[in-house]
Design a protein around this motif. Structure first.
Motif, PDB file in Angstrom:
ATOM      1  N   ASN A   1       0.798  -1.230   0.000  1.00  0.00           N
ATOM      2  CA  ASN A   1       0.000   0.000   0.000  1.00  0.00           C
ATOM      3  C   ASN A   1       0.824   1.270   0.000  1.00  0.00           C
ATOM      4  O   ASN A   1       0.273   2.371  -0.109  1.00  0.00           O
ATOM      5  CB  ASN A   1      -0.942   0.006   1.210  1.00  0.00           C
ATOM      6  CG  ASN A   1      -2.048  -1.015   1.069  1.00  0.00           C
ATOM      7  OD1 ASN A   1      -2.532  -1.263  -0.031  1.00  0.00           O
ATOM      8  ND2 ASN A   1      -2.450  -1.623   2.174  1.00  0.00           N
ATOM      9  N   ASN A   2       2.140   1.145   0.132  1.00  0.00           N
ATOM     10  CA  ASN A   2       3.031   2.300   0.030  1.00  0.00           C
ATOM     11  C   ASN A   2       3.711   2.369  -1.334  1.00  0.00           C
ATOM     12  O   ASN A   2       4.532   3.247  -1.581  1.00  0.00           O
ATOM     13  CB  ASN A   2       4.101   2.258   1.124  1.00  0.00           C
ATOM     14  CG  ASN A   2       3.526   2.497   2.497  1.00  0.00           C
ATOM     15  OD1 ASN A   2       2.687   3.379   2.669  1.00  0.00           O
ATOM     16  ND2 ASN A   2       3.957   1.712   3.465  1.00  0.00           N
ATOM     17  N   GLY A   3       3.377   1.407  -2.203  1.00  0.00           N
ATOM     18  CA  GLY A   3       4.003   1.381  -3.515  1.00  0.00           C
ATOM     19  C   GLY A   3       5.345   0.683  -3.530  1.00  0.00           C
ATOM     20  O   GLY A   3       6.060   0.719  -4.532  1.00  0.00           O
ATOM     21  N   THR A   4       5.686   0.010  -2.442  1.00  0.00           N
ATOM     22  CA  THR A   4       6.962  -0.711  -2.382  1.00  0.00           C
ATOM     23  C   THR A   4       6.836  -2.048  -3.092  1.00  0.00           C
ATOM     24  O   THR A   4       5.848  -2.777  -2.898  1.00  0.00           O
ATOM     25  CB  THR A   4       7.370  -0.949  -0.910  1.00  0.00           C
ATOM     26  OG1 THR A   4       7.427   0.305  -0.242  1.00  0.00           O
ATOM     27  CG2 THR A   4       8.731  -1.627  -0.830  1.00  0.00           C
TER      28      THR A   4
ATOM     29  N   GLN B   1       8.437   7.680  -3.472  1.00  0.00           N
ATOM     30  CA  GLN B   1       7.810   6.475  -4.016  1.00  0.00           C
ATOM     31  C   GLN B   1       6.338   6.404  -3.606  1.00  0.00           C
ATOM     32  O   GLN B   1       5.467   6.075  -4.425  1.00  0.00           O
ATOM     33  CB  GLN B   1       8.554   5.235  -3.529  1.00  0.00           C
ATOM     34  CG  GLN B   1       9.935   5.046  -4.156  1.00  0.00           C
ATOM     35  CD  GLN B   1      10.606   3.764  -3.723  1.00  0.00           C
ATOM     36  OE1 GLN B   1      10.029   2.967  -2.991  1.00  0.00           O
ATOM     37  NE2 GLN B   1      11.830   3.553  -4.156  1.00  0.00           N
ATOM     38  N   LYS B   2       6.065   6.727  -2.347  1.00  0.00           N
ATOM     39  CA  LYS B   2       4.673   6.687  -1.866  1.00  0.00           C
ATOM     40  C   LYS B   2       3.829   7.755  -2.569  1.00  0.00           C
ATOM     41  O   LYS B   2       2.680   7.490  -2.958  1.00  0.00           O
ATOM     42  CB  LYS B   2       4.635   6.905  -0.355  1.00  0.00           C
ATOM     43  CG  LYS B   2       3.268   6.657   0.278  1.00  0.00           C
ATOM     44  CD  LYS B   2       3.348   6.696   1.798  1.00  0.00           C
ATOM     45  CE  LYS B   2       2.058   6.214   2.437  1.00  0.00           C
ATOM     46  NZ  LYS B   2       0.880   6.994   2.084  1.00  0.00           N
TER      47      LYS B   2
ATOM     48  N   PHE C   1       3.142   6.544  -6.068  1.00  0.00           N
ATOM     49  CA  PHE C   1       2.203   5.429  -6.013  1.00  0.00           C
ATOM     50  C   PHE C   1       0.775   5.932  -5.783  1.00  0.00           C
ATOM     51  O   PHE C   1      -0.172   5.486  -6.438  1.00  0.00           O
ATOM     52  CB  PHE C   1       2.617   4.465  -4.903  1.00  0.00           C
ATOM     53  CG  PHE C   1       1.666   3.326  -4.697  1.00  0.00           C
ATOM     54  CD1 PHE C   1       1.564   2.290  -5.618  1.00  0.00           C
ATOM     55  CD2 PHE C   1       0.849   3.278  -3.565  1.00  0.00           C
ATOM     56  CE1 PHE C   1       0.680   1.238  -5.431  1.00  0.00           C
ATOM     57  CE2 PHE C   1      -0.040   2.236  -3.373  1.00  0.00           C
ATOM     58  CZ  PHE C   1      -0.123   1.217  -4.303  1.00  0.00           C
ATOM     59  N   GLU C   2       0.626   6.884  -4.871  1.00  0.00           N
ATOM     60  CA  GLU C   2      -0.705   7.433  -4.585  1.00  0.00           C
ATOM     61  C   GLU C   2      -1.277   8.154  -5.797  1.00  0.00           C
ATOM     62  O   GLU C   2      -2.487   8.119  -6.051  1.00  0.00           O
ATOM     63  CB  GLU C   2      -0.639   8.361  -3.375  1.00  0.00           C
ATOM     64  CG  GLU C   2      -0.436   7.606  -2.061  1.00  0.00           C
ATOM     65  CD  GLU C   2      -0.228   8.520  -0.871  1.00  0.00           C
ATOM     66  OE1 GLU C   2       0.000   9.739  -1.088  1.00  0.00           O
ATOM     67  OE2 GLU C   2      -0.284   8.034   0.272  1.00  0.00           O
ATOM     68  N   PHE C   3      -0.397   8.805  -6.569  1.00  0.00           N
ATOM     69  CA  PHE C   3      -0.856   9.445  -7.798  1.00  0.00           C
ATOM     70  C   PHE C   3      -1.362   8.394  -8.793  1.00  0.00           C
ATOM     71  O   PHE C   3      -2.418   8.573  -9.414  1.00  0.00           O
ATOM     72  CB  PHE C   3       0.271  10.263  -8.431  1.00  0.00           C
ATOM     73  CG  PHE C   3      -0.037  10.726  -9.823  1.00  0.00           C
ATOM     74  CD1 PHE C   3      -0.968  11.725 -10.041  1.00  0.00           C
ATOM     75  CD2 PHE C   3       0.577  10.143 -10.922  1.00  0.00           C
ATOM     76  CE1 PHE C   3      -1.285  12.143 -11.326  1.00  0.00           C
ATOM     77  CE2 PHE C   3       0.278  10.553 -12.205  1.00  0.00           C
ATOM     78  CZ  PHE C   3      -0.657  11.561 -12.412  1.00  0.00           C
TER      79      PHE C   3
ATOM     80  N   ALA D   1      10.121  10.740 -10.203  1.00  0.00           N
ATOM     81  CA  ALA D   1       8.950  10.104 -10.798  1.00  0.00           C
ATOM     82  C   ALA D   1       9.221   9.509 -12.181  1.00  0.00           C
ATOM     83  O   ALA D   1      10.150   8.713 -12.354  1.00  0.00           O
ATOM     84  CB  ALA D   1       7.787  11.088 -10.816  1.00  0.00           C
ATOM     85  N   ASP D   2       8.421   9.904 -13.174  1.00  0.00           N
ATOM     86  CA  ASP D   2       8.476   9.285 -14.496  1.00  0.00           C
ATOM     87  C   ASP D   2       9.757   9.575 -15.253  1.00  0.00           C
ATOM     88  O   ASP D   2      10.040   8.940 -16.276  1.00  0.00           O
ATOM     89  CB  ASP D   2       7.280   9.732 -15.336  1.00  0.00           C
ATOM     90  CG  ASP D   2       7.303  11.219 -15.648  1.00  0.00           C
ATOM     91  OD1 ASP D   2       7.600  12.011 -14.729  1.00  0.00           O
ATOM     92  OD2 ASP D   2       7.020  11.593 -16.795  1.00  0.00           O
TER      93      ASP D   2
END
Length: 447
Positions: free
Chosen positions: A161-164, A192-193, A196-198, A367-368
């Motif tokens: 849930n943290n994008g890990t 990272q979080k 991930f949330e985005f 990010a990207d």
């Protein structure tokens, strides 16, 4: 007489999001579509100050503004604070605006909402009003493909849930695409979080998109774009846009750099620019400066006010005869200039597309940008990455070495020109982007 179609355009309030959707809006407006462009009050003030009085934008677009929920003194470069405030307060003001427009003269009613995926709540809002919802994606198609698959990756236990990445193994969407690793969004767990949330946010609102417009094309991303339903690639907008146009810049562009480029030898200048939000450590700035000095190449560096103080002692004076420093540049004009030989870039998607035709030196930081670097270096093979040492620094020797390697590579130069042609080809009459824009305008007019 048929009612003039009316498109409400809503970008996320940041330079890299506003510029491409503005270019798309201008292309649409040139075909007789009424445009209402919604900025935050903060962005609106900056834009109106930068916008030439007799510009194409002022002629084709009705600019309106709504509050972003932040105080005047708040730091809008704090992406977390800005995003939270936009989601919390801006939606109510946008709803009021749509309600007002829809309740006015029937000829003013909105045909469709064209909005950034970063403000996905407006797509749900549009559907509740019975209005067509069109999403605009500002990054590479590959990044959208992975975002839309985040719920599946969560369910499969591939990420938490943290994008890990739970197993820290690469994620592959296709054997023909570079895989994703945890480092492709940076090494900072907080970043990272945030990313991930985005991605979760984008996937959450995807069910409301009637259509997704992407600033790319099948020549550049033949595999990734075919993984996305309802995608309409219309890009690169950097190639089709009029480079003399303002097109969404929020800072005054220093055109003296174009005159300076005229005094430099062909294919000699290293252009250095890291976007509107790029921040480098003082140590990294120093190493880049000394590497550029060692290279003996002329260079043009976009550096924010006050950052010159971070340069090594005597650096500016030592390179004065072959260097130019500006706070903001007309980037598309710079990159099209025959004196420019290389682009040292953060690899944001806008810069990546604007730099097609010029070899890249890649220094991604957020990010990207890390995935875009894979396209540049591994797929298109039009650039080189600046590697870090054991302390996480791109050293002066690395900068010097990669500049020399890049400028001496005829293969990379040829590949860069091929990619520029691939971007341009899509805007030929009957090219994919040309036809997709035509199809989109016809669709708007049919609503």
């Amino acid at each position: 007489m048929c009612r003039q179609p009316h498109v409400l355009v809503l970008p996320f309030p940041a330079q890299g999001h506003i510029a491409p959707i503005m270019k798309l809006a201008l292309l649409i407006g040139a075909h007789g579509v009424k445009l209402t462009f919604v900025n935050t009050e903060f962005i609106h003030a900056k834009m109106m100050a930068s916008l030439p009085e007799k510009s194409e934008e002022r002629r084709l677009i009705n600019f309106v503004s709504v509050p972003d929920g932040l105080d005047t003194e708040d730091d809008r470069s704090d992406l977390v604070k800005l995003t939270e405030s936009v989601h919390r307060t801006m939606s109510g003001h946008v709803r009021d605006l749509i309600t007002k427009i829809e309740g006015s003269n029937v000829d003013e009613r909105i045909s469709c909402v064209l909005a950034d995926t970063s403000v996905g709540w407006v797509h749900e809002m549009a559907k509740n009003f019975g209005i067509e919802a069109v999403a605009f994606w500002t990054s590479a198609g590959a990044c959208l493909a992975i975002s839309l698959r985040i719920p599946l990756l969560l369910d499969a236990g591939v990420v938490d849930n943290n994008g890990t990445f739970i197993l820290d193994e690469p994620i592959s969407l296709s054997k023909d695409l570079p895989s994703w690793t945890s480092s492709d969004v940076g090494s900072d767990p907080d970043v990272q979080k945030l990313v991930f949330e985005f991605c979760l946010f984008v996937s959450k609102y995807a069910k409301f998109y009637d259509l997704i417009i992407c600033n790319s094309n099948y020549e550049l991303e033949p595999v990734a774009l075919r993984l996305i339903p309802n995608i309409l690639p219309i890009g690169p907008l950097a190639i089709e846009s009029n480079s003399s146009s303002f097109s969404g810049s929020l800072l005054p562009q220093d055109e003296t750099c174009l005159q300076w480029l005229e005094t430099q030898p062909p294919s000699s200048v290293v252009y250095v620019a890291f976007g509107s939000t790029g921040t480098l450590s003082l140590q990294q700035v120093e190493e880049l400066a000394l590497g550029l000095e060692l290279s003996s190449q002329p260079f043009l560096w976009v550096v924010q006010s006050g950052s010159l103080a971070g340069f090594p002692d005597g650096f500016v004076e030592r390179v004065a005869d072959r260097a130019k420093f500006v706070e903001w540049a007309p980037q598309e004009k710079v990159l099209a200039h025959p004196s420019v030989a290389a682009f040292m870039s953060h690899c944001g998607w806008n810069s990546t597309l604007e730099g097609l035709g010029v070899p890249f030196l890649c220094l991604p930081y957020f990010a990207d940008q890390f995935y875009n670097k894979k396209y540049i270096c591994d797929v298109w093979k039009v650039g080189l990455e600046l590697e870090e040492d054991e302390n996480g620094i791109k050293t002066r020797d690395e900068v010097f070495s990669k500049i020399k390697m890049l400028l001496s590579s005829d293969i990379i130069k040829a590949k860069a020109l091929q990619m520029k042609e691939a971007g341009r080809k899509s805007w030929d009459e009957d090219g994919d982007s040309f036809n997709n824009l035509k199809k989109f305008i016809e669709h708007i007019k049919s609503l």
